[in-house]
Enzyme design. Structure first.
Site, PDB file in Angstrom:
ATOM      1  N   VAL A  65       0.814  -1.223   0.000  1.00  0.00           N
ATOM      2  CA  VAL A  65       0.000   0.000   0.000  1.00  0.00           C
ATOM      3  C   VAL A  65       0.849   1.277   0.000  1.00  0.00           C
ATOM      4  O   VAL A  65       0.303   2.373  -0.023  1.00  0.00           O
ATOM      5  CB  VAL A  65      -1.019   0.028   1.171  1.00  0.00           C
ATOM      6  CG1 VAL A  65      -1.973  -1.157   1.096  1.00  0.00           C
ATOM      7  CG2 VAL A  65      -0.322   0.103   2.528  1.00  0.00           C
ATOM      8  N   SER A 142      -8.560   4.223  14.578  1.00  0.00           N
ATOM      9  CA  SER A 142      -8.168   3.603  15.853  1.00  0.00           C
ATOM     10  C   SER A 142      -8.647   4.506  16.975  1.00  0.00           C
ATOM     11  O   SER A 142      -8.859   5.711  16.765  1.00  0.00           O
ATOM     12  CB  SER A 142      -6.634   3.491  15.879  1.00  0.00           C
ATOM     13  OG  SER A 142      -6.147   3.407  17.190  1.00  0.00           O
ATOM     14  N   TYR A 155       1.907   6.422  15.386  1.00  0.00           N
ATOM     15  CA  TYR A 155       0.691   5.649  15.066  1.00  0.00           C
ATOM     16  C   TYR A 155      -0.568   6.503  15.234  1.00  0.00           C
ATOM     17  O   TYR A 155      -1.406   6.596  14.333  1.00  0.00           O
ATOM     18  CB  TYR A 155       0.638   4.420  15.973  1.00  0.00           C
ATOM     19  CG  TYR A 155      -0.512   3.488  15.684  1.00  0.00           C
ATOM     20  CD1 TYR A 155      -0.498   2.653  14.575  1.00  0.00           C
ATOM     21  CD2 TYR A 155      -1.616   3.426  16.537  1.00  0.00           C
ATOM     22  CE1 TYR A 155      -1.562   1.789  14.315  1.00  0.00           C
ATOM     23  CE2 TYR A 155      -2.674   2.566  16.284  1.00  0.00           C
ATOM     24  CZ  TYR A 155      -2.638   1.749  15.171  1.00  0.00           C
ATOM     25  OH  TYR A 155      -3.681   0.890  14.911  1.00  0.00           O
ATOM     26  N   SER A 158      -0.898   9.080  12.582  1.00  0.00           N
ATOM     27  CA  SER A 158      -1.341   8.505  11.289  1.00  0.00           C
ATOM     28  C   SER A 158      -2.841   8.234  11.313  1.00  0.00           C
ATOM     29  O   SER A 158      -3.556   8.491  10.339  1.00  0.00           O
ATOM     30  CB  SER A 158      -0.563   7.218  10.967  1.00  0.00           C
ATOM     31  OG  SER A 158      -0.991   6.127  11.767  1.00  0.00           O
ATOM     32  N   LYS A 159      -3.351   7.742  12.429  1.00  0.00           N
ATOM     33  CA  LYS A 159      -4.773   7.402  12.501  1.00  0.00           C
ATOM     34  C   LYS A 159      -5.640   8.666  12.615  1.00  0.00           C
ATOM     35  O   LYS A 159      -6.772   8.691  12.118  1.00  0.00           O
ATOM     36  CB  LYS A 159      -5.030   6.455  13.677  1.00  0.00           C
ATOM     37  CG  LYS A 159      -4.365   5.076  13.492  1.00  0.00           C
ATOM     38  CD  LYS A 159      -4.859   4.357  12.248  1.00  0.00           C
ATOM     39  CE  LYS A 159      -4.331   2.942  12.135  1.00  0.00           C
ATOM     40  NZ  LYS A 159      -4.841   2.222  10.965  1.00  0.00           N
ATOM     41  N   ILE A 188      -7.729  -5.095  19.949  1.00  0.00           N
ATOM     42  CA  ILE A 188      -8.321  -6.273  19.310  1.00  0.00           C
ATOM     43  C   ILE A 188      -7.247  -7.350  19.228  1.00  0.00           C
ATOM     44  O   ILE A 188      -6.081  -7.046  18.915  1.00  0.00           O
ATOM     45  CB  ILE A 188      -8.810  -5.902  17.879  1.00  0.00           C
ATOM     46  CG1 ILE A 188      -9.840  -4.765  17.926  1.00  0.00           C
ATOM     47  CG2 ILE A 188      -9.351  -7.113  17.149  1.00  0.00           C
ATOM     48  CD1 ILE A 188     -11.155  -5.088  18.617  1.00  0.00           C
TER      49      ILE A 188
HETATM   50  N1  LIG Z   1      -5.386  -4.961  16.566  1.00  0.00           N
HETATM   51  C1  LIG Z   1      -5.714  -3.838  17.171  1.00  0.00           C
HETATM   52  O1  LIG Z   1      -5.775  -3.787  18.398  1.00  0.00           O
HETATM   53  C2  LIG Z   1      -6.030  -2.602  16.351  1.00  0.00           C
HETATM   54  C3  LIG Z   1      -6.545  -1.498  17.022  1.00  0.00           C
HETATM   55  C4  LIG Z   1      -6.839  -0.340  16.304  1.00  0.00           C
HETATM   56  C5  LIG Z   1      -6.636  -0.293  14.935  1.00  0.00           C
HETATM   57  N2  LIG Z   1      -6.120  -1.390  14.301  1.00  0.00           N
HETATM   58  C6  LIG Z   1      -5.896  -1.275  12.853  1.00  0.00           C
HETATM   59  O2  LIG Z   1      -6.503  -2.351  12.186  1.00  0.00           O
HETATM   60  C7  LIG Z   1      -5.800  -2.604  10.967  1.00  0.00           C
HETATM   61  C8  LIG Z   1      -5.499  -4.095  10.872  1.00  0.00           C
HETATM   62  O3  LIG Z   1      -4.653  -4.442  11.942  1.00  0.00           O
HETATM   63  P1  LIG Z   1      -4.621  -5.911  12.589  1.00  0.00           P
HETATM   64  O4  LIG Z   1      -4.831  -5.756  14.011  1.00  0.00           O
HETATM   65  O5  LIG Z   1      -5.479  -6.817  11.798  1.00  0.00           O
HETATM   66  O6  LIG Z   1      -3.070  -6.241  12.396  1.00  0.00           O
HETATM   67  P2  LIG Z   1      -2.313  -7.377  11.603  1.00  0.00           P
HETATM   68  O7  LIG Z   1      -0.875  -7.090  11.813  1.00  0.00           O
HETATM   69  O8  LIG Z   1      -2.854  -8.712  11.962  1.00  0.00           O
HETATM   70  O9  LIG Z   1      -2.710  -7.098  10.073  1.00  0.00           O
HETATM   71  C9  LIG Z   1      -2.186  -6.019   9.351  1.00  0.00           C
HETATM   72  C10 LIG Z   1      -1.989  -6.482   7.919  1.00  0.00           C
HETATM   73  O10 LIG Z   1      -1.514  -5.364   7.147  1.00  0.00           O
HETATM   74  C11 LIG Z   1      -0.515  -5.862   6.268  1.00  0.00           C
HETATM   75  N3  LIG Z   1       0.395  -4.792   5.852  1.00  0.00           N
HETATM   76  C12 LIG Z   1       1.320  -4.142   6.600  1.00  0.00           C
HETATM   77  N4  LIG Z   1       2.018  -3.289   5.836  1.00  0.00           N
HETATM   78  C13 LIG Z   1       1.525  -3.406   4.577  1.00  0.00           C
HETATM   79  C14 LIG Z   1       1.839  -2.788   3.342  1.00  0.00           C
HETATM   80  N5  LIG Z   1       2.835  -1.882   3.237  1.00  0.00           N
HETATM   81  N6  LIG Z   1       1.115  -3.134   2.255  1.00  0.00           N
HETATM   82  C15 LIG Z   1       0.138  -4.066   2.332  1.00  0.00           C
HETATM   83  N7  LIG Z   1      -0.201  -4.700   3.472  1.00  0.00           N
HETATM   84  C16 LIG Z   1       0.497  -4.365   4.572  1.00  0.00           C
HETATM   85  C17 LIG Z   1       0.207  -6.928   7.080  1.00  0.00           C
HETATM   86  O11 LIG Z   1       0.964  -7.803   6.244  1.00  0.00           O
HETATM   87  C18 LIG Z   1      -0.940  -7.599   7.798  1.00  0.00           C
HETATM   88  O12 LIG Z   1      -1.459  -8.693   7.084  1.00  0.00           O
HETATM   89  C19 LIG Z   1      -4.565  -1.717  10.988  1.00  0.00           C
HETATM   90  O13 LIG Z   1      -4.802  -0.564  10.195  1.00  0.00           O
HETATM   91  C20 LIG Z   1      -4.445  -1.341  12.443  1.00  0.00           C
HETATM   92  O14 LIG Z   1      -3.773  -0.117  12.622  1.00  0.00           O
HETATM   93  C21 LIG Z   1      -5.821  -2.537  14.970  1.00  0.00           C
END
Ligand SMILES: NC(=O)c1ccc[n+]([C@@H]2O[C@H](COP(=O)([O-])OP(=O)(O)OC[C@H]3O[C@@H](n4cnc5c(N)ncnc54)[C@H](O)[C@@H]3O)[C@@H](O)[C@H]2O)c1
Length: 250
Positions: A65, A142, A155, A158-159, A188
């Protein structure tokens, strides 16, 4: 399960794991054809199998991305294959937690590049097709966009940008029939929230302030909110953010 996405096409980033995988699977289970992308190809393959088992037509492809070229060619390939695009789910993201003084400029830029610039570039590439289908975008912000997150200067910034971009697109494209919303997950259970993400000498009291009141849940709770926003159930919801945090910030 209700089938709110029969005949619809969804493009999901970050689909190799966590919230992206759960969202792809949710949309696929509700009848969508899904074009799923990530840089982690093994995980993506697994997601692809799960979506196929749910009865969906699936294309999986590598898409970093941070690469405008890869984004544009994948959006074009999606429309070429499925003939339309109804929903863009911007979910790919990275987390960096460290003391403010330790975060380098390069690290700060990298987090913005993946989480914010990626969301911008994908939205720009997808919008002509979304205008045609009167579709929608769901971004992944987030709770760190809504309240200070200790050690999350890069982070959270960015959000915060993702949330502002969401509202901007909502007002700029609403009259052309495209909605843009976001989810604000709290903690999560995914790889992102696993052990080792917090600095060793972190102030526990500060972290506790950001901890959920309820037990952390799995990514399917976020996928459910994303699916609602993307579906016609969210037809009059535009420029909104939904906290999926068990009430942490209530
Ligand atoms: N898990 C949490 O507690 C939480 C809380 C708030 C927000 N989020 C947001 O939710 C979204 C998903 O996170 P998640 O918890 O599923 O984490 P995760 O690490 O399981 O999944 C993130 C995915 O993004 C992919 N990714 C990273 N860099 C990339 C790039 N340059 N190009 C393409 N893909 C890329 C990774 O390979 C991975 O599969 C993120 O945007 C994260 O910031 C997560």
């Amino acid at each position: 399960m209700v089938k709110r996405f029969e005949g619809k096409v969804a493009f999901v980033t970050g689909a190799a794991a966590g919230i992206g995988r759960a969202t792809a699977l949710r949309l696929a289970s509700e009848g969508a054809s899904v074009y799923i992308v990530d840089v982690a190809l093994d995980g993506l393959e697994e997601t692809s199998k799960l979506c196929e088992q749910a009865g969906a037509s699936v294309v999986s492809a590598r898409c970093d991305v941070t690469s405008e070229e890869e984004i544009r060619s994948n959006i074009a390939a999606c429309v070429e294959r499925f003939g339309r695009l109804d929903t863009l789910c911007n979910i790919a993201g990275i987390l960096l937690l460290d003391h403010f003084d330790n975060i380098t400029v390069d690290q700060f830029r990298r987090v913005l590049e993946v989480n914010l610039v990626g969301t911008f570039m994908l939205s720009q590439a997808a919008l002509p097709h979304l205008i045609e289908s009167k579709g929608s975008i769901v971004n992944t912000s987030s709770t760190s966009a809504l309240a200070g997150m200790p050690y999350g200067a890069a982070y959270g910034t960015s959000k915060g940008g993702v949330s502002a971009l969401t509202r901007t697109l909502a007002v700029e494209f609403g009259k052309r029939g495209v909605r843009c919303n976001a989810v604000n997950p709290g903690s999560i259970q995914t790889a992102m929230s696993g052990p080792g993400v917090v600095p060793d000498d972190a102030d526990v009291a500060l972290i506790a302030r950001a901890a959920p009141l309820d037990q952390a849940r799995g990514p399917e709770v976020v996928a459910a909110a994303i699916a609602m926003l993307a579906s016609d159930d969210g037809i009059h919801i535009n420029g909104e953010e939904i906290r999926v945090d068990g009430g942490t910030l209530a």
